[in-house]
Each structure stands twice: as C-alpha cells, then as structure tokens.
Design an enzyme around this catalytic site. Structure first.
Site, PDB file in Angstrom:
ATOM      1  N   CYS A  45       0.825  -1.202   0.000  1.00  0.00           N
ATOM      2  CA  CYS A  45       0.000   0.000   0.000  1.00  0.00           C
ATOM      3  C   CYS A  45       0.869   1.266   0.000  1.00  0.00           C
ATOM      4  O   CYS A  45       1.695   1.460  -0.871  1.00  0.00           O
ATOM      5  CB  CYS A  45      -0.967  -0.040   1.180  1.00  0.00           C
ATOM      6  SG  CYS A  45      -2.238   1.242   1.123  1.00  0.00           S
ATOM      7  N   HIS A  77      -7.131  -6.288  -0.788  1.00  0.00           N
ATOM      8  CA  HIS A  77      -6.016  -5.354  -0.574  1.00  0.00           C
ATOM      9  C   HIS A  77      -4.969  -5.914   0.384  1.00  0.00           C
ATOM     10  O   HIS A  77      -3.773  -5.763   0.150  1.00  0.00           O
ATOM     11  CB  HIS A  77      -6.558  -4.034  -0.021  1.00  0.00           C
ATOM     12  CG  HIS A  77      -5.527  -2.953   0.096  1.00  0.00           C
ATOM     13  ND1 HIS A  77      -4.944  -2.351  -0.997  1.00  0.00           N
ATOM     14  CD2 HIS A  77      -4.956  -2.373   1.188  1.00  0.00           C
ATOM     15  CE1 HIS A  77      -4.077  -1.440  -0.595  1.00  0.00           C
ATOM     16  NE2 HIS A  77      -4.054  -1.438   0.729  1.00  0.00           N
ATOM     17  N   ASP A  97      -9.238  -5.810  -4.944  1.00  0.00           N
ATOM     18  CA  ASP A  97      -8.810  -4.746  -4.042  1.00  0.00           C
ATOM     19  C   ASP A  97      -9.837  -3.620  -4.120  1.00  0.00           C
ATOM     20  O   ASP A  97     -10.026  -3.017  -5.174  1.00  0.00           O
ATOM     21  CB  ASP A  97      -7.423  -4.244  -4.484  1.00  0.00           C
ATOM     22  CG  ASP A  97      -6.836  -3.203  -3.552  1.00  0.00           C
ATOM     23  OD1 ASP A  97      -7.577  -2.652  -2.710  1.00  0.00           O
ATOM     24  OD2 ASP A  97      -5.628  -2.923  -3.676  1.00  0.00           O
TER      25      ASP A  97
END
Length: 420
Positions: A234, A362, A328
């Site tokens: 991320c 994610h 995601d």
C-alpha cells in the site's frame, strides 16, 4: 474414540499442516471447529462440515468440506477461514517472538446444524502457530533517525538483507519481518510515522530516511551486501518503489497493492520533489454496511494534470515484483501496476514482473492468514473496505508469498547482484 491427529503441532504460520480425524463411525457427519483468541482478546472461529469415510476417518488433504465456512478440498481452510466474533477486527500478531497463536481444533458430532454445538466436543487438539523460528533474534533499532526492529536468522550468515514496509496504519508492524527472518533474511521492520518520536503523519516522504535505513542494514556484519531487497504494501509500496528508483543499494523490490505515483504527500529525495497526485476526498463513499470506500478518491494518473505525480520507474536498476489483488476495494492496484509495467516497457526495460490474482483483496498477507474484508484504521472515522473473496484470496496469499521468497532469494544472491 475420535482423535484429531495434526502434524506438525508446532510450526511457523506459513507452514501447512496435515490434519486427520480418526476413530469416527463410518459415514459419520461431523463439524470441525478452529478457534483462537487474539492478543486483543477477540475470538476468531471457523466451522466446517465433513463426512467420515467408510473407515471412520476424515483426512483434510483428501476430504471435501460439505458446508460451513467453505466447501471443497482445502487442507488449511480451518485457518484462513477464521472469522472474528467482534466484526471488523483484523488479526495480526504483535508479540512475534515470545508467544504463538494457540489454535484449538475440535470435532463435534452434529448432523444438520452448528447453531447449538454440544458443550463437550468428541475430540480436541491444540496447535501452535509461530511467527519466528527457533534461533531468530530481535534487536530494537533506535539508530540516528531510524526506528524499527531488526530480525536476524540463526547462524553466522551473512544473510540477504530486506527492509519491510507497511502502509497507512503507521507504527511498527513486525509479523512479516520475523517470518522473513525465519526463512533466512536479515529483515528490518521499519517504522516511518506514528511511532515513538516519529511524526504522527509525515508531511513529506523523505527517501533519505529510508536510505539511512538501507545503509544501516548493509553495515551490519551479518548482512550480505552490497545491496538489499524491499517488501512493501500500500502506502509502503510507493516508498518501496521510490527506493528502487533513487537508491543504488536496492536490488529487488516487492510492491503489494501499491501506487506508481506520489499520493497523499510529496515524495522527496535530495533535490528531487515529486508532488502528490490530485485527490478528491468528496468522492469517499459510505456503503450500506457503513464501510468507507476510498477507491475513487484519487485522480486518474493518465491525465495530463497528474503527470507530475509519476514515479520514474524506468530509472530503477533492480528488479521489481508487483503483486495485486483484482478485488482490491481500497485502490485500483491492478491498473496502477499495469501502468507501471507499461512505462517500463516503453523505456525498453524488462526488470518488472506482475502477478495479478482474481479474487484477492487489498491486505495480501502471509499464507493461511484470515481474510480481512474490512477493519478500522486509526486515521478514519469509519472502518475501511479492503475487499477480497475468501478462497481465492487465501490461494493468492499462499502463491504470492512463495513467489516473493523465491524472487528475493534469486535477486539478492551474490551472482545476481554482481550483474547489476
């Protein structure tokens, strides 16, 4: 008498187990349960229906689950299908050195329902799931500006060095670094905001801080130089990619569900400044479950107005592995990775690899970790939707972890580094 047989009972969390139930009646219907209590006191449970064979046995490597938290043949399904009794709780280990997750496996003789399980199971067994192998050492790091924890494998080394970066929750997260050390990597879990004397939110992502960390890691006598690897997710993945671009010390970078542009804050390295992409917080959505969906808040990186935010990925000299989940729901990670790969290709570079997983969300973590569909983040007013579908997400975690380990071993080997 029913008996649960597990091999091995004590293992790393990414190690698969062989689970069997013996001593059942022929064709007996059972419910298998797994449960653990997190360090925050949250109970996680899974329940699955199985039917014994003619010999009164259920072997999870061969038997198909008939219902419950999953169906089909999934030898480790009882672990990755664990769900919190307190919804929106994320399971991640904090004390990685001194205590395992204790997972209790139980067998109940239930024909049709799991609503009213008997108080006494037919059989139970306890297994230990560790994030650090015997002999791994942890060293708290407060060196200059650097804050983190260094995990060293057992033995004299030298070992390939890796910096581990997480994303927008901040603080110091150690569970992946300790597990990497258990697989032979000298790994620095690096904090960069919201930890000790570091800023709560960094005004700028200064890559010189991360260069200091790289130099520190390379200076350790047990670290194999002259280059290191990065594993990142991320917001941490945009830093990992920036390190691959700007730092000669980086030979291999794993970017999990990240960006190839600056977002949220500017990225700076010496005299270079990359300004953040335009964002639109008014595009935040709150879905029917009250979860924040932030998927749409960033501008289109392909529009001319956002070209200033690009990270010049074509300047990277090392190898880059992009890992993305196609479900995601936090960022458009697949599209971003594809655009980064296309940028490499346009500049005649072939040092990028993309692994894209349908059904993965994610938070792609080490194998057999439960799917976290949504959870709280300390910087938002509501829990955030992360996305993912349980079975394909679990398969993605197992495959991507193996590929990451293989990628880092390959490109941090002395022979590979000498070619850069």
């Amino acid at each position: 008498m029913a008996q649960i047989i597990v091999h091995p009972k004590i293992a790393l969390v990414d190690e698969p187990l062989h689970i069997r139930v013996t001593g059942l009646l022929p064709n007996q219907m059972i419910v298998m349960q797994a449960k653990l209590t997190s360090e925050k006191g949250v109970l996680f449970q899974s329940h699955v229906f199985y039917k014994a064979d003619e010999g009164g046995e259920v072997d999870l490597q061969q038997a198909a689950a008939l219902g419950g938290d999953y169906v089909g043949i999934h030898p480790m399904g009882l672990f990755w299908s664990l769900k919190p009794m307190k919804i929106l709780s994320r399971l991640f280990k904090q004390d990685v050195m001194n205590s395992p997750y204790l997972v209790q496996l139980s067998v109940y003789n239930v024909e049709e329902t799991i609503n009213d399980l008997p108080k006494s199971p037919e059989a139970t067994e306890m297994v230990e799931r560790w994030y650090s192998a015997p002999g791994v050492t942890r060293i708290q790091i407060r060196e200059g500006r650097i804050r983190g924890a260094l995990f060293l494998p057992p033995g004299e080394g030298p070992f390939p060095g890796v910096i581990d970066l997480f994303g927008g929750v901040g603080g110091l997260i150690e569970f992946r670094a300790s597990l990497l050390a258990s697989h032979g990597f000298a790994t620095l879990a690096l904090a960069y905001f919201n930890y000790e004397d570091l800023p709560e939110l960094p005004p700028v992502l200064d890559i010189e801080y991360f260069e200091e960390a790289a130099d520190f890691l390379l200076s350790h006598p047990k670290v194999l130089g002259p280059k290191i690897g990065i594993i990142s997710v991320c917001m941490g993945a945009q830093i990992g990619l920036a390190m691959a671009i700007f730092l000669k010390q980086v030979a291999a970078t794993v970017c999990i569900n990240g960006f190839f542009f600056a977002t949220g804050r500017n990225i700076k390295y010496k005299n270079e400044n990359i300004h953040s992409i335009n964002s639109f917080p008014e595009r935040i959505r709150i879905n029917d479950l009250g979860l924040l969906e932030v998927y749409h808040i960033l501008g289109n990186p392909q529009e001319e107005v956002n070209k200033h935010a690009f990270l010049p990925v074509e300047r990277s000299q090392g190898h880059i592995l992009f890992i993305v989940g196609e479900k995601d729901k936090n960022i458009n990670s697949k599209s971003y990775a594809e655009q980064a790969m296309e940028r490499l290709k346009k500049h005649g570079k072939s040092n990028g690899t993309l692994l894209s997983y349908p059904g993965a969300g994610h938070l792609i973590e080490p194998p057999y970790s439960p799917l976290c569909l949504a959870s709280w983040n300390p910087f938002f007013m509501r829990p955030i939707l992360w996305g993912g579908e349980t079975i394909p997400h679990a398969e993605a975690q197992e495959h991507s972890w193996k590929e990451s380990l293989k990628f880092l071993r390959c490109h941090l080997s002395p022979a590979s580094i000498s070619k850069l």
